[in-house]
Scaffold this motif. Structure first.
Motif, PDB file in Angstrom:
ATOM      1  N   LEU B 391       0.828  -1.246   0.084  1.00 22.85           N
ATOM      2  CA  LEU B 391      -0.133   0.051  -0.149  1.00 22.85           C
ATOM      3  C   LEU B 391       0.876   1.223   0.031  1.00 22.85           C
ATOM      4  O   LEU B 391       0.585   2.240  -0.647  1.00 22.85           O
ATOM      5  N   ASP B 394       2.144   1.484  -3.277  1.00 20.54           N
ATOM      6  CA  ASP B 394       1.221   2.085  -4.510  1.00 20.54           C
ATOM      7  C   ASP B 394       0.517   3.383  -4.322  1.00 20.54           C
ATOM      8  O   ASP B 394       0.251   4.103  -5.409  1.00 20.54           O
ATOM      9  N   GLN B 395       0.170   3.602  -2.906  1.00 19.67           N
ATOM     10  CA  GLN B 395      -0.589   5.045  -2.680  1.00 19.67           C
ATOM     11  C   GLN B 395       0.271   5.950  -2.076  1.00 19.67           C
ATOM     12  O   GLN B 395      -0.233   7.213  -2.171  1.00 19.67           O
ATOM     13  N   TYR B 396       1.412   5.765  -1.383  1.00 18.91           N
ATOM     14  CA  TYR B 396       2.014   6.809  -1.013  1.00 18.91           C
ATOM     15  C   TYR B 396       3.118   7.066  -1.913  1.00 18.91           C
ATOM     16  O   TYR B 396       3.205   8.227  -2.224  1.00 18.91           O
ATOM     17  N   ARG B 398       2.761   6.334  -5.058  1.00 18.53           N
ATOM     18  CA  ARG B 398       2.011   6.580  -6.002  1.00 18.53           C
ATOM     19  C   ARG B 398       2.529   5.498  -7.190  1.00 18.53           C
ATOM     20  O   ARG B 398       2.582   5.818  -8.432  1.00 18.53           O
ATOM     21  N   ASP B 469       4.663   9.435   8.198  1.00 19.53           N
ATOM     22  CA  ASP B 469       3.574   9.279   7.129  1.00 19.53           C
ATOM     23  C   ASP B 469       3.504   7.686   6.749  1.00 19.53           C
ATOM     24  O   ASP B 469       2.521   6.855   6.788  1.00 19.53           O
ATOM     25  N   ALA B 472       2.557   5.736   9.865  1.00 24.52           N
ATOM     26  CA  ALA B 472       1.068   6.023  10.284  1.00 24.52           C
ATOM     27  C   ALA B 472       0.313   4.992   9.503  1.00 24.52           C
ATOM     28  O   ALA B 472      -0.716   4.314   9.738  1.00 24.52           O
ATOM     29  N   ILE B 473       0.749   4.885   8.259  1.00 24.41           N
ATOM     30  CA  ILE B 473      -0.130   4.037   7.299  1.00 24.41           C
ATOM     31  C   ILE B 473       0.227   2.618   7.704  1.00 24.41           C
ATOM     32  O   ILE B 473      -0.941   1.691   7.860  1.00 24.41           O
ATOM     33  N   LYS B 475       0.710   1.209  10.601  1.00 27.19           N
ATOM     34  CA  LYS B 475       0.081   1.220  11.779  1.00 27.19           C
ATOM     35  C   LYS B 475      -1.379   0.801  11.528  1.00 27.19           C
ATOM     36  O   LYS B 475      -1.840  -0.099  12.035  1.00 27.19           O
ATOM     37  N   GLN B 476      -2.207   1.843  11.048  1.00 24.30           N
ATOM     38  CA  GLN B 476      -3.553   1.673  10.449  1.00 24.30           C
ATOM     39  C   GLN B 476      -3.645   0.185   9.982  1.00 24.30           C
ATOM     40  O   GLN B 476      -4.588  -0.336  10.254  1.00 24.30           O
ATOM     41  N   LYS B 480      -5.597  -4.175  11.178  1.00 16.22           N
ATOM     42  CA  LYS B 480      -6.519  -5.056  10.583  1.00 16.22           C
ATOM     43  C   LYS B 480      -6.261  -6.502  10.957  1.00 16.22           C
ATOM     44  O   LYS B 480      -6.870  -7.471  11.098  1.00 16.22           O
ATOM     45  N   VAL B 486       3.405   0.998  18.164  1.00 15.81           N
ATOM     46  CA  VAL B 486       3.475   2.184  18.658  1.00 15.81           C
ATOM     47  C   VAL B 486       4.476   2.765  18.030  1.00 15.81           C
ATOM     48  O   VAL B 486       5.854   2.354  18.148  1.00 15.81           O
ATOM     49  N   ILE B 487       4.297   3.859  17.394  1.00 16.58           N
ATOM     50  CA  ILE B 487       5.236   4.770  16.688  1.00 16.58           C
ATOM     51  C   ILE B 487       6.077   5.390  17.455  1.00 16.58           C
ATOM     52  O   ILE B 487       5.648   6.119  18.500  1.00 16.58           O
ATOM     53  N   ASP B 488       7.589   5.403  17.281  1.00 17.96           N
ATOM     54  CA  ASP B 488       8.403   6.032  18.179  1.00 17.96           C
ATOM     55  C   ASP B 488       9.457   6.778  17.284  1.00 17.96           C
ATOM     56  O   ASP B 488      10.478   6.053  16.747  1.00 17.96           O
TER      57      ASP B 488
END
Lengths: 357, 666
Positions: B391, B394-396, B398, B469, B472-473, B475-476, B480, B486-488
């Motif tokens: 992901l 593909d999306q960060y 692009r 960024d 964070a992607i 992590k989210q 699932k 836990v981002i450090d």
């Protein structure tokens, strides 16, 4: 405010409250801030990816607070939290009278709202219910602002409480006891105030690993370590003045201990002026949290925060809705707090109650 | 070579700078073995050198000139002259290239403390001459630098060199074997103050034999497929400029610009402290018309401007105050300098995307097996399936980035023919987590085991544009699969130290990998770099009392006797075929071990350059890791004037957005 409310206050305090209400700019600012705060405390009901109510196969589900509901519970083939917007679309198309009632802004603060699309900021759309647009990770900016505001609010309230608790206690104690205690205390404060705040924050943040749920309190603790000094200076000088008065001597003669004299007799007599500082302390709290987040030493990602939004905004000036949302929110809040502060200062101004003869 | 530093921010075009000249480097990798014997009084460099050479006669050998012919009898002399050039010999000299650096250098030394900053690219790494150089389009081929020819004796593990008689230091002194002897003395000296070099030069070479001022030979302890490169790919230092070398030299030489074999020199008047440094081209540089060197190093001046913020540097580029700017980040390429930007549509700034083929920084998640429950293999494999780098690509990025197949992608050959990353699959991840005991989903969606432990790990990284960024992607997405990160995010030094001390759980980092002929595994995957005493005396059973070994690059703490054995064989392999066979087996074991979650790679460079920057046909060399590194560009002052005048008058040129995919790996 009702007469009953005023009647419970001392006449002096009641007069101050009346004056405060008459300063319309401050009073309205106060009400607006109260409204914002109430909204942010109820943020989950207004801006949230979880719905207010789901009616599914005869069950009523209220997912806003509490444990997650997995996709499998609603007939999807996955075990993580169900995507309620997807569920809403599916149920609306289906036959069976099931439905989902989403909040006005159906997005969470850390959620990628455009699944399957490139990560880039997108401008506000009314139809997509992104009223302030999305940020560079496709997250709803309104959601991040509102949840960020709540964080800032909680931070500010606790910051004020802690700062004044420490500052008042130490300031009063130094003045009341005086002598070597005062002398030593003052020298220690002087040394302490020379410690470069930012470096300490950076070092402490690197030593203390993030821990979900505690990050805000850790940050609060670090920032408060340095914030109480000016309050203590103020309290020390007023206490020196007050303790020379007869009522203090009277209390001591009656056998009151230091704690009683300080908190029951001296403090109420200095409170009026202390109160006027509070709004400005609130401003300082919000500013420092935002500044720390801005430079990346505040709350860990992906916590919603205004500083992080501002940082994103300045890095994405070609997406002006980010920086303008964050900047407007910050400016408006700080201005409102300042208006309240001015009004309080004016309402509590002793010149209105003193006459020279 | 692996760089023992995290990948630097993609701030400049010079992003993936090598630590030292011609790739001899690795700060802090292996154990520092520099002995520091107390030296009561230092007799001066020449006297100390003479004494050292005498004491270490097994290393420093001096033979009569006549022996050279007999020692090299039957060997084939090579000079790379049959290889094609990669620069444009007709490129015009002139102009000033303005390049930004994020910090003012803390020293002009190219070795010792603080010497690995970004400016060293322009003082040493990208400009100074080694004995010979890797051909950037033909891995495994070499073209001459200071040596005009060389002969390899595999039987004696020795490479014979002849120095180019025309080779000169920038102050006019000829380059001779005196400098070669001094360089070894210097690199092995206890006064150097850089244990890594001490160690490297002590272990990599076993003898230096000098025949005459231009002829010498270097012997290695082991036969290697890249024997020639190991012997010849390093930068000598000028003996005559080090007369006052000795204890305390680091301070004395802190701001001294030394004679160099590079085409650029630094004059005192071109130093603006804290602001800029301007290098001047030697118009009579001795190698300017040599094949492989002509058509390169074209600008008359290199102005290195300190700009501390990447955003500010980008604005400076837009103003025309910088000539070239890297547009690797998707926001830069697609938004801040979009194809529709006025600078591009009016033809003032040209955009280029160049697919290179070179070892890629190995971005990924490094799972520290020394931290339970990450010692559970099923759980680690579960994390692979729970980590959605696809992901991110593909999306960060692009669709421009690719998920790495192995941690050693980008060599001329695939280190494993079929292995690929495990796909993102939350259901499969949950199965594996269940096997590891994590079966119950908590109210927040995170799995817990019977003991109530949550499946939650600290994910450590460092400040760098985009890191927050990407994490964070991840992590989210991981949630699932019931996994919490836990981002450090720390500052780079702190984060890297934590990782090197093996105090992290999961690290998001990459090591820069130099364009060597084949990857290194010992540093990152051998148990000797994971624990002090990895096994019990039987050599197989994990030692229950073992302690993580700090300051090594085995940041996954993998310790596997089978893997160790393979790596040892790999390190003693003598042919490239053997290397490739063993690499396949090593990669398979690493894949099974699942302690490195395949991250992303961008197998290209892309940049914006003002119209007056000219590039050769094909744009750059295959292994170029940034646009400047090979110095094949030139500045056209006439075009510069024309463009600036046109911009003022509103005249335009045809836009230029070019993609060079001749080296794209299919």
């Amino acid at each position: 405010m009702s007469a009953a409310f005023y009647s419970r206050l001392s006449p002096d305090t009641a007069a101050k409250f009346r004056r405060f209400r008459r300063i319309r700019r401050g009073w309205w600012s106060f009400l607006v801030l109260l409204a914002f705060s109430a909204l942010s405390l109820a943020a989950e009901l207004l801006v949230n990816s979880r719905p207010l109510v789901v009616h599914y196969q005869g069950r009523w589900i209220f997912p806003t607070y509490g444990a997650i509901h997995t996709g499998r519970e609603f007939g999807f083939d996955y075990d993580y939290e169900v995507n309620y917007r997807e569920l809403q679309t599916r149920l609306a198309a289906g036959p069976g009278g099931d439905w989902v009632l989403l909040p006005p802004v159906p997005y969470g603060a850390t959620e990628n709202c455009n699944v399957g699309e490139v990560f880039k900021p997108r401008p506000p759309t009314w139809s997509g219910r992104h009223f302030l647009g999305t940020d560079q990770l496709n997250r709803d900016i309104l959601a991040r602002l509102l949840y960020g505001y709540r964080t800032a609010l909680v931070f500010a309230v606790c910051y004020v409480a802690l700062t004044y608790l420490i500052g008042v206690t130490l300031g009063c104690a130094m003045a009341y006891f005086g002598g070597w205690f005062d002398l030593t205390g003052q020298r220690l404060i002087e040394i302490w105030s020379l410690v470069p705040f930012l470096f300490v924050v950076i070092i402490l943040r690197s030593v203390i690993p993030p821990s979900p749920g505690w990050d805000l309190w850790v940050l609060l603790g670090i920032v408060t370590l340095f914030s109480w000094i000016s309050v203590s200076y103020y309290m020390r000088s007023t206490t020196y003045r007050e303790k020379a008065r007869e009522y203090v001597a009277a209390a001591q003669v009656l056998g009151a201990g230091p704690a009683r004299v300080i908190f029951v007799h001296i403090l109420p007599n200095t409170l009026a002026t202390l109160v006027t500082f509070i709004p400005f302390t609130v401003t300082a709290a919000i500013s420092s949290l935002t500044a720390l987040d801005f430079i990346g030493f505040g709350l860990p990602p992906p916590t919603p925060s205004w500083g992080e939004l501002l940082h994103q905004g300045t890095g994405n000036l070609n997406a002006p809705w980010i920086v303008s949302s964050a900047f407007t929110a910050l400016t408006v809040t700080l201005i409102l707090v300042t208006f309240v502060g001015e009004a309080i200062r004016e309402a509590f101004d002793p010149k209105h109650f003193t006459t020279y003869e | 070579m692996k760089r023992f530093q995290p990948v630097l921010p993609l701030l400049t075009l010079t992003l993936l700078a090598v630590l030292t000249g011609c790739g001899k480097k690795d700060a802090g990798a292996g154990p520092a073995t520099a002995a520091n014997p107390p030296v009561p009084s230092f007799p001066g460099m020449e006297a100390d050198l003479a004494r050292t050479v005498k004491e270490q006669a097994a290393f420093y050998a001096f033979k009569p000139a006549a022996d050279f012919a007999t020692d090299t009898a039957g060997l084939t002399w090579e000079d790379g002259s049959q290889l094609p050039e990669f620069a444009d010999p007709a490129a015009k000299k002139g102009g000033t290239a303005r390049i930004w650096i994020p910090d003012y250098p803390r020293t002009f030394r190219t070795i010792g403390p603080d010497a690995t900053g970004g400016i060293r690219d322009y003082l040493l790494d990208d400009v100074a001459m080694c004995l010979l150089h890797r051909h950037p389009n033909l891995p495994g081929s070499y073209y001459p630098g200071l040596a005009s020819s060389w002969a390899v004796s595999t039987a004696t593990k020795t490479v014979f060199f002849r120095l180019d008689p025309a080779a000169r230091w920038s102050d006019g002194h000829p380059v001779t074997t005196d400098d070669i002897v001094f360089s070894f003395y210097f690199m092995r000296s206890p006064h150097l103050g850089d244990p890594w070099y001490n160690d490297f030069y002590a272990k990599t070479y076993s003898r230096l034999t000098v025949y005459d001022p231009l002829s010498f030979a270097i012997t290695l302890p082991e036969l290697k497929p890249d024997l020639l490169e190991r012997a010849g790919f390093w930068v000598p230092y000028p003996r005559h400029a080090f007369a006052d070398f000795g204890p305390g030299w680091l301070d004395k030489f802190q701001w001294r610009f030394l004679p160099t074999t590079a085409p650029y020199v630094l004059h005192d008047e071109d130093i603006e402290k804290g602001q800029s440094i301007t290098l001047t081209r030697l118009t009579d540089w001795w190698a300017r018309d040599r094949k492989f060197w002509r058509g390169r190093f074209n600008p008359d001046r290199l102005r290195l401007v300190v700009i501390r913020e990447p955003d500010k540097a980008f604005e400076a580029f837009r103003r025309g105050d910088l000539d070239i700017f890297g547009l690797g980040a998707p926001t830069l390429w697609y938004e801040k300098l979009a194809d529709t930007d006025e600078l591009v549509t009016k033809g003032y700034v040209e955009k280029s995307k160049f697919f290179n083929r070179t070892p890629q920084p190995n971005w990924g998640l490094w799972l520290n097996e020394a931290k339970p429950p990450l010692d559970n293999r099923d759980l680690r494999e579960g994390i692979h399936y729970a980590t959605n780098f696809q992901l991110v690509c593909d999306q960060y990025f692009r669709g421009d980035a690719v998920v790495m197949s192995t941690s050693s992608d980008g060599f001329g050959w695939r280190t494993h023919p079929t292995l690929t990353a495990r796909p993102f699959n939350p259901a499969r991840a949950r199965e594996l987590f269940a096997q590891a005991g994590y079966t119950k989903q908590g109210p927040d969606g995170v799995l817990t085991n019977a003991g109530g432990d949550r499946l939650s790990f600290h994910l450590l990284s460092y400040k760098r544009p985009g890191t927050d960024d990407i994490l964070a992607i991840l992590k989210q997405e991981a949630l699932k699969a019931g996994l919490e990160f836990v981002i450090d995010i720390q500052d780079a030094t702190t984060a890297f130290k934590t990782m090197q001390e093996k105090n992290h759980e999961v690290a998001y980092i990459a090591l820069n990998i130099d364009a060597e002929l084949y990857p290194r595994y010992w540093e990152c995957y051998h148990s000797a770099n994971a624990y002090d005493t990895p096994y019990l005396p039987d050599g197989v059973t994990p030692n229950p009392a073992r302690k993580p070994k700090p300051d090594t690059n085995n940041m996954t703490s993998v310790a596997n006797p089978a893997l160790d054995a393979l790596i040892t064989r790999y390190d003693h392999a003598t042919t490239l075929d053997e290397i490739k066979t063993l690499a396949v087996q090593i990669e398979e074991l690493l894949h099974q071990d699942a302690s490195w979650v395949n991250g992303w790679a961008q197998p290209f460079i892309r940049l914006g350059s003002w119209r007056w920057v000219k590039w050769p046909e094909g744009f750059n060399a295959m292994q170029a890791r940034d646009a400047v590194e090979m110095f094949v560009f030139s500045i056209d002052p006439a075009a510069q004037e024309e463009t600036l005048a046109a911009r003022k008058a509103g005249r335009t040129f045809p836009p230029s957005i070019r993609v060079f995919d001749q080296y794209k790996q299919k």
